[in-house]
Write a protein that holds these residues in place. Structure first.
Motif, mmCIF file in Angstrom:
data_model
loop_
_atom_site.group_PDB
_atom_site.id
_atom_site.type_symbol
_atom_site.label_atom_id
_atom_site.label_comp_id
_atom_site.label_asym_id
_atom_site.label_seq_id
_atom_site.Cartn_x
_atom_site.Cartn_y
_atom_site.Cartn_z
ATOM 1 N N UNK A 273 0.782 -1.237 0.000
ATOM 2 C CA UNK A 273 0.000 0.000 0.000
ATOM 3 C C UNK A 273 0.809 1.279 0.000
ATOM 4 N N UNK A 274 2.086 1.187 -0.320
ATOM 5 C CA UNK A 274 2.840 2.420 -0.524
ATOM 6 C C UNK A 274 3.736 2.788 0.631
ATOM 7 N N UNK A 275 4.826 3.462 0.277
ATOM 8 C CA UNK A 275 5.835 3.852 1.259
ATOM 9 C C UNK A 275 5.369 5.096 2.020
ATOM 10 N N UNK A 276 6.040 5.404 3.140
ATOM 11 C CA UNK A 276 5.724 6.642 3.846
ATOM 12 C C UNK A 276 5.954 7.840 2.939
ATOM 13 N N UNK A 277 5.146 8.892 3.113
ATOM 14 C CA UNK A 277 5.240 10.039 2.212
ATOM 15 C C UNK A 277 5.343 11.347 2.976
ATOM 16 N N UNK A 278 5.729 11.289 4.236
ATOM 17 C CA UNK A 278 5.739 12.500 5.050
ATOM 18 C C UNK A 278 7.098 13.152 5.171
ATOM 19 N N UNK A 279 8.046 12.780 4.332
ATOM 20 C CA UNK A 279 9.399 13.288 4.489
ATOM 21 C C UNK A 279 10.105 12.517 5.589
#
Lengths: 206, 632, 344
Positions: free
Chosen positions: B136-142
């Motif tokens: 479901x996708x990697x973290x995207x918050x920096x």
């Protein structure tokens, strides 16, 4: 090896620091406690920042009862004292006395945990759950982290004591008993801060 | 008690690949763990590098549609997180494991078991983080994971970030305690603190920084964990939470982290520059002093990452001054390196090229750092490509140049073979020029108004040229890395065998023993008579160190699989929590049960480890004499 | 080859200085071309620090190249053992004291400027204009509390006085940055931060979000339009009066559709605040659609048909609240929106 007085080993004073492994364990554990101090420091700082943010939930003033937490404090401080006696007994190679004092420490730790569980149960009844407010999250996290440390300490000391029946006091086991006692003192000190910062300040500071 | 012969008998039952795998999984030898860290960190370095190339492809031209929106944010987040936590940190631990015990004249580290545990926690933490791509996708918050974006607006990727970093962070903390105790307690006779090689000093200070900087990260990650999985309110404004708390916690960790990374690089540079100038390190005492001072100050400056948060002029001014003061000890170091080379005989080996390349690059990163310390000006620089350029000069131009210098310098000691110098120099030039081409223009992009973490820019903003140069440079660096990989493969197959004193001008204890170092490191613990102990002996006409003890049996810790199993059980717990996360409501019970099983297994393994005494085994005197003879 | 290259790199900071002095980047976008007193103060500080740093880089660079050339290993010197120097106290004191002096030179202007540039209270006394900014994923709302006017995406300011922006956020942390007018300040949920800016001359300045805020962080643009004081007062009056009624049949039809499909989030009318989407009172006067798209009907139709294709993560539903608007209806809405002009 019976575990009680052993003439051959008694010649070595301070068995917890007699070997390099023991010294390493001793120093390493102090460093570990240094890290733990920062960990609790961060939890305290966050709690202080959020202690007034009660949202729609109850505040510290409405919740806390001094007698109960005072009792907890007495219990935990006493357990610190008993663990000191245990280590003194260990240095004299009196395994029986050491076990007795450590078992008392464990019992006091369990009593403390019982009180804490009772306290949390009461709060839940007053609609003060983990997700109620920022204050509640910070409170349960700080006090709960300490509670987990107590629980771990109880399990750890118990496990060491059960082993001690077979292994006794040697330069291999003594450092383990010693650092376990250090750990126990540490969580007592943390509790003193919790008692002051969370409970006293909560009740008196409004 | 197991003897060595018995342990050999046991291990010979497992043959071939499985046997080989088993040796590595159960090893507690610091030299083998160093190699594990090197390849673990190297693997993640390559992954992070590929992510960097994807970023540069997207940004090469305006309005590009190669990686858009959340996809870009995922790659950008994973690039930063991977490079800091999964590449730079373990590569530093690789160097420390490979070299520290040898440099202080020790047979082992203080806690071989904990050392192995630290590695496996890091490695499996990295795996947990990277599996997010498939769920479901990697973290995207920096890599900074600012709240409430990270806790309330992003999906399951953040759980992988939180738990992956929690695992690898725990591993790092253990490694730090191990090295603190090793350096303080395990030094050879005569190896006083002020005779330690500078790399030992910087590693000591770095370990202390880790000890005090990682616990805040642990706590902060727990807050995000509770907010994201159990719906706590630390950062939830609606219920009284405050996202700025995360910023403070993160940077109280995050700023020392920069020094955690760069101090060991300083140490490596000090060793390499001194060795390849054939001179002792200039101003050793002031170098030690500067190292300690930098470590101390690094905890006083975190607010310079938060000048634009609105904390008020008093906080900003105080932290501005504190930040500027760090330039003083850093400047001392730069001049000491220059004057180490002054009057020396500079050998331009690949290792030294990276060290020499490091100096001006780090000066650039340092001066832009001082510029960033001015709060009103920082209001313009902050979160722009100027900052991106600055921290890449410090972390890539500083830490990675230092690490590459260290890899080339100590490779013969770790593997017993020399890396090819011609290929090494090709790597250096591609990497060095590619680096400057990539990041120098970014200073200007930032000042021209391009913010960081932008997945695209519009035509006509005058950002085209800088970005194109930057992308070309990135591929230049990639060529350098590929040449390095070829170098490793080629020289492993048929490289020149390294002598004990591989460069012929080694100064410190690691060069006084065979390459690679035998399992017991020192047949006899050496007696240290001064700084640069081995050089001193050589100048006195001796080929070897004066021993501090008679030749005897050497006691070694037994290999054990428990650290690996412990890490596996915590990995299980992490996945349990990750799949328990439910943004809509209460966490899923199945996941929580899995997590509980993982934690239970961990406690069980701790119990087993506590009950089972490790008596280790002995390497006998005769065998040591045989091995030493073969090495000559 | 090496020395030539490295000398070239030593020159780069000089080139940097030259570029800084001459200014570069597009006007109205770049921090290097300050167009207001705040940005100018900041640029001055940048310049002081760059000058000091260039001195440092030059000194280090000079010693560096001298050492590398003078003390390189030469052929036939394999057995040479240099003198093992321990250190030199005088030198070490010198390179400790000089940086301290340089930093003091930098710190002296830094501290007072840190205080004066963040001082929004005395700015108020100078009858500064106050504008409330609320940031959202991924758009900006601007409210003039005294004038009781709300708008979005394009903010109009007068050139004759300082403007105090009061920033907050409705969701995640954003950061309000107009490089040509001054530095940025974060917009934090649940808090109000302030930023003082001033424009010297009339013009349009590009602003953008500078703190990672989600998928379309890169597309969260806004414009600051600086006008004369008289023009500003006129604009406020016009905003309050609102746009004229649509004239064409198609636009009238569009107005009806807009009311049914879009009004639950958007508003037309400058007094309406706190909506879920940008206020569109003066939509037709703006420079871009959604902050960055070309301002024409074709693009607008594409936008209404599928906003998140153009701006990833945009919460606006495709084809209206019902999701069922036909191409024809979208066209009518676009016609209506392009009648929303207040400027006469």
């Amino acid at each position: 090896m019976s575990g009680t007085e052993n003439a051959g080993l008694q010649a070595i004073p301070n068995p917890e620091k007699a070997t390099l492994e023991g010294k390493n364990k001793f120093l390493g554990f102090w460093f570990f406690l240094g890290g733990e101090t920062v960990l609790f420091g961060t939890l305290f700082a966050t709690f202080l920042a959020l202690r007034d943010k009660v949202a729609s939930g109850p505040s510290a003033h409405e919740l806390f009862s001094l007698p109960l937490t005072f009792l907890s404090t007495i219990i935990l401080l006493t357990s610190s004292l008993t663990s000191v006696f245990a280590i003194l007994a260990m240095k004299d190679y009196k395994a029986g006395a050491m076990r007795l004092w450590f078992w008392i420490t464990v019992l006091l730790g369990l009593a403390f945990l019982g009180l804490e569980i009772y306290e949390f149960h009461e709060y839940l009844g007053e609609h003060f759950g983990f997700t109620t407010s920022a204050f509640s999250s910070a409170f349960y996290t700080l006090v709960g982290t300490h509670g987990c440390h107590v629980l771990f300490g109880v399990l750890w000391i118990s496990e060491l004591m059960l082993q001690s029946y077979k292994k006794g006091i040697t330069t291999v086991t003594a450092p383990k008993y010693y650092v376990a006692a250090l750990y126990w003192h540490f969580i007592d000190v943390v509790w003193v801060f919790i008692f002051t910062v969370v409970y006293l300040l909560g009740i008196l500071g409004g | 008690m197991t003897t060595h012969a018995q342990s050999l008998a046991v291990s010979s039952q497992r043959k071939g690949f499985l046997h080989w795998l088993w040796t590595w999984i159960t090893t507690v030898d610091h030299k083998k763990i160093a190699i594990l860290y090197l390849f673990g960190g190297g693997l993640f370095f390559l992954i992070g590098g590929i992510e960097a190339l994807l970023i540069r492809i997207q940004l090469a031209v305006p309005n590009n549609h190669f990686l858009v929106g959340s996809e870009y944010n995922q790659v950008m987040t994973m690039h930063g997180t991977t490079m800091i936590f999964l590449a730079a940190m373990p590569l530093i631990f690789a160097m420390m494991n490979a070299v520290i015990p040898l440099q202080i004249g020790a047979r082992d580290v203080a806690f071989p078991f904990v050392n192995a545990l630290g590695f496996w926690l890091f490695f499996l933490g990295g795996i947990v983080l990277n599996t997010s791509w498939f769920f479901g996708g990697a973290p995207a918050g920096g890599w900074t994971a600012y709240t409430p974006l990270a806790t309330e607006y992003l999906g399951s990727g953040m759980d992988f970030y939180i738990l992956g970093l929690q695992l690898s962070g725990a591993g790092t903390l253990m490694g730090a305690i191990n090295f603190l105790v090793t350096i303080i307690n395990m030094r050879a006779p005569g190896m006083t603190f002020m005779r330690m090689p500078l790399f030992c000093w910087t590693s000591l200070v770095t370990s202390a920084l880790i000890l005090f900087a990682f616990p805040p990260l642990t706590v902060g990650l727990f807050f995000e964990f509770f907010d994201h999985i159990f719906h706590a309110n630390f950062f939830n404004t609606a219920n009284g939470g405050n996202g700025i708390i995360w910023e403070h916690i993160f940077w109280i960790f995050g700023h020392p982290e920069v020094y955690i990374l760069v101090l060991p690089a300083f140490g490596i540079i000090s060793e390499v520059v001194a060795t390849f100038s054939k001179k002792r390190l200039f101003g050793y005492s002031s170098m030690v002093f500067a190292t300690v001072l930098i470590g101390f100050l690094s905890f006083m400056v975190w607010v310079h990452h938060m000048f634009t948060v609105g904390l008020g002029p008093v906080a900003n001014a105080v932290f501005a001054i504190a930040t500027m003061t760090i330039a003083v000890p850093t400047g001392i170091k730069i001049f000491n390196w220059l004057f180490t080379m002054w009057g020396g005989q500079i050998h331009f080996t690949t290792a030294n090229l990276f060290a020499i390349g490091f100096i001006p690059t780090f000066v650039m990163g340092g001066v832009t750092g001082v510029m960033l310390a001015v709060p009103p000006a920082d209001a313009q620089y902050h979160d722009s490509y100027f900052v991106v350029a600055h921290f890449h000069y410090v972390i890539l131009g500083g830490v990675v140049f230092g690490l590459l210098a260290g890899v080339f310098y100590w490779w013969p000691k770790m593997f017993g073979r020399m890396l090819n110098e011609t290929l090494g120099k090709i790597t250096f030039w591609f990497f060095f020029l590619g680096f400057h081409l990539t990041f120098f223009p970014q200073h200007f992009l930032g000042l021209m108004g391009m913010p960081r973490r932008y997945f695209t820019y519009l035509p006509g903003e005058h950002f085209e040229l800088g970005n194109m140069l930057s992308s070309i440079g990135a591929f230049g660096m990639a060529v350098g890395v590929i040449v390095l990989l070829i170098n490793i493969v080629v020289t492993t197959a048929k490289g020149k065998r390294a002598k004990g004193d591989a460069w012929g001008i080694g100064r410190t204890l690691e060069w006084s023993i065979a390459s690679p170092a035998p399992e017991y490191n020192f047949a006899q613990t050496p007696l240290v008579k001064g700084i640069d102990a081995f050089w001193k002996e050589k100048m006195a006409g001796n080929k070897k160190m004066t021993p501090a003890e008679p030749l005897g049996d050497v006691h070694m810790p037994s290999p054990t699989v428990i650290p690996f199993l412990m890490s596996l059980s915590l990995t299980l717990a992490s996945f349990g929590f990750i799949f328990a996360a439910n943004q809509a409501g209460k966490p899923h019970t199945g996941g929580l049960i899995t997590a509980a099983i993982g934690i239970g297994l961990m406690l069980l393994l701790m119990l087993i480890h506590s009950i089972k005494d490790d008596h280790g085994f002995h390497i006998h005197k005769e065998e040591i004499m045989r091995i030493e003879k073969e090495a000559e | 080859m090496k020395r030539k290259w490295q000398r070239w790199f030593r020159l780069l900071p000089l080139a940097a200085l030259a570029l800084l002095l001459s200014g570069c980047g597009k006007e109205g976008v770049s921090a290097l071309e300050p167009l207001g007193p705040v940005a100018k103060d900041q640029a001055d500080l940048m310049l002081i620090s760059v000058l000091i740093m260039v001195v440092v880089v030059l000194v280090v660079g000079f010693i560096y190249f001298y050492v590398l050339i003078r003390f390189r290993k030469r052929k036939g010197q394999e057995d040479y053992i240099p003198k093992q120097v321990e250190g030199n106290t005088t030198l070490e004191i010198v390179w400790t004291v000089i940086p301290i002096v340089l930093l003091c030179i930098l710190a002296v202007p830094t501290v007072p400027k840190t205080f004066s540039l963040s001082d929004t209270h005395s700015a108020k006394k100078e009858s500064a204009l106050e504008i409330e900014v609320s940031a959202n994923q991924f758009w900006w709302q601007f409210t003039y509390p005294k004038q009781k006017v709300t708008t979005a995406q394009d903010v109009v300011i007068p050139t004759d006085r300082p403007v105090v922006f009061k920033l907050t956020s409705n969701d995640v942390i954003h950061s309000f940055w107009v490089p040509a007018l001054g530095g940025k300040v974060d917009a934090n949920p649940g808090q109000v931060t302030t930023l003082k800016l001033e424009a010297d001359k009339e013009g349009t300045y590009r602003g953008r979000c500078a703190e990672l805020c989600g998928s379309s962080h890169a597309l969260m643009y806004f414009n600051v339009k600086a006008v004369s004081s008289a023009e500003f007062d006129r604009w406020i009056k016009e905003m309050k009066a609102g746009p004229d009624q649509p004239a064409s049949a198609s636009a009238k039809q569009g107005e009806q559709l807009f009311k049914q499909n879009c009004m639950s989030c958007h508003a037309v009318g400058a007094s309406q605040t706190n909506k879920l989407a940008p206020n569109l009172t003066n939509f037709a006067d703006r420079k871009y659609i959604a902050g960055f798209l070309d301002h024409d009907k074709k693009t607008l139709e594409k936008w209404i048909a599928d906003p998140s294709a153009l701006k990833p993560g945009a919460t606006m539903p495709a084809r209206g609240a019902s999701g069922k608007l036909t191409d024809e209806q979208i066209k009518q809405i676009a016609d209506y929106l392009f009648t929303l002009s207040v400027e006469k």
